[in-house]
Design a protein around this motif. Sequence first.
Motif, short mmCIF file in Angstrom:
data_model
loop_
_atom_site.label_atom_id
_atom_site.label_comp_id
_atom_site.label_asym_id
_atom_site.label_seq_id
_atom_site.Cartn_x
_atom_site.Cartn_y
_atom_site.Cartn_z
N LEU A 1 18.75 37.16 74.26
CA LEU A 1 17.56 37.53 73.50
C LEU A 1 17.71 38.94 72.92
O LEU A 1 17.36 39.20 71.75
N ALA A 2 18.22 39.88 73.71
CA ALA A 2 18.42 41.25 73.22
C ALA A 2 19.41 41.26 72.06
O ALA A 2 19.22 41.99 71.07
N SER A 3 20.48 40.45 72.16
CA SER A 3 21.46 40.40 71.08
C SER A 3 20.84 39.82 69.82
O SER A 3 21.08 40.32 68.71
N SER A 4 20.05 38.79 69.97
CA SER A 4 19.43 38.17 68.78
C SER A 4 18.42 39.11 68.14
O SER A 4 18.29 39.14 66.90
N ASN B 1 16.47 34.28 66.89
CA ASN B 1 15.63 35.05 67.80
C ASN B 1 14.57 34.16 68.46
O ASN B 1 14.29 34.28 69.66
N ILE B 2 13.97 33.26 67.64
CA ILE B 2 12.99 32.32 68.21
C ILE B 2 13.65 31.43 69.26
O ILE B 2 13.08 31.17 70.34
N LEU C 1 14.69 31.63 76.96
CA LEU C 1 14.27 32.47 78.08
C LEU C 1 13.02 31.90 78.73
O LEU C 1 12.88 31.91 79.95
N GLY C 2 12.12 31.37 77.90
CA GLY C 2 10.91 30.75 78.46
C GLY C 2 11.22 29.49 79.24
O GLY C 2 10.57 29.19 80.26
#
Length: 385
Positions: free
Chosen positions: A96-99, A155-156, A162-163
């Motif tokens: 997520l951080a990379s995206s 990113n989505i 992650l969710g």
Amino acid sequence: MKKVLIILGILAVCGILYFVLRPKEKSALVMATVRVEPTTLNNFVTATGTIEPIIQVEVGTQVSGIVSHIYVDFNSEVKTGQVIAVLDKVLLEAELASSQSNLESAKVEYEYQLQNYNRMKGLHEKQMISDSEFETVEYSYYKAVSAYEKSKADNIKAEKNLGYATITSPIDGVVLSRDVDEGQTVASSFSTPTLFTIANDLRNMQVIANVDEADIGQVKEGQRVTFTVDAFPDDVFEGSITQVRLQPTTESNVVTYEVVVDAPNPDLILMPGLTANITVYTLELQDVLVVPNKALRFVPGEGNVNSSTGPMQTLWLKKEDDIVPVQVTTGTSDGIYTHITSGLTAGDVVVVGYEQASAMNEVQENGGGDNNPFMPQRPGGNRRR
């Protein structure tokens, strides 16, 4: 002395021959009767099935990872949205951080190319730059737009993944099975792995029964059903048919159809997976007058049989020392008894055939009255409700 013995032997042989060869007296025939009383006429189909929850959900995961925490076990009661397990989130958080970083970079590039495109577009309209130069700027702009849109989608996706690391219950219910342990790795590369099986309210169950093709034509929605399970052989459970599925199943050249029966379970006695022996009542007539089918075929005179068919039939009633014919209208039959819709009243004594006098005397001595011991008992007499 020898002559005396010979004479006695001859007399003995003659006596034996007399008793063996003498003509036997024919037993007298008497009429066998039944007394007509209101009773229950029913017909039924039997089958076997399995008790299942009405709603049963297999909870899986859409992402791969290591199971870090499990918060429920077998038989745990859960609510919709309750967290039941969590996967390790380190890699997913890094993705997520990379995206997000890629999204910011793509956004900056997009904004720059947009400004450059608008500037060059004005110059091109004033014919201050060539078509080739403008096309190059236009190409760079649309490429930046595409990269920016892709970064937003990535990113989505990273946020969703992650969710998905947090597993929640989709329904209110009970955990029937737990297929993973803490520390176990689950992979969702080709198919979604099942972590838990959750059943909805076990107070409302259903029976999925397999009915033979020879009987399925009699089975309809709404018919009453009783069933038993081996775990509680003395208990009889009741339900009704909610669905007759059209999809056939063929196994060993035997065709069956699935029938769904609702099975209320307020005491939580029934458990998923139990085998149920069901009885579907395809015909139920309460407090009606019936006669054995044999009575409809009876005609006075030894050896006579009535072969007529149709709704109008003739029965013979016993009136004191005589018998009289009466026209009756017949209804539904269960194969043994026939419903008489008109022509009879409760208490009438109907002749069903002839019996040997000795057999009839034995019945009367045993309290049989007007009932025929060789006829089947009326349906519903000892049926358990």
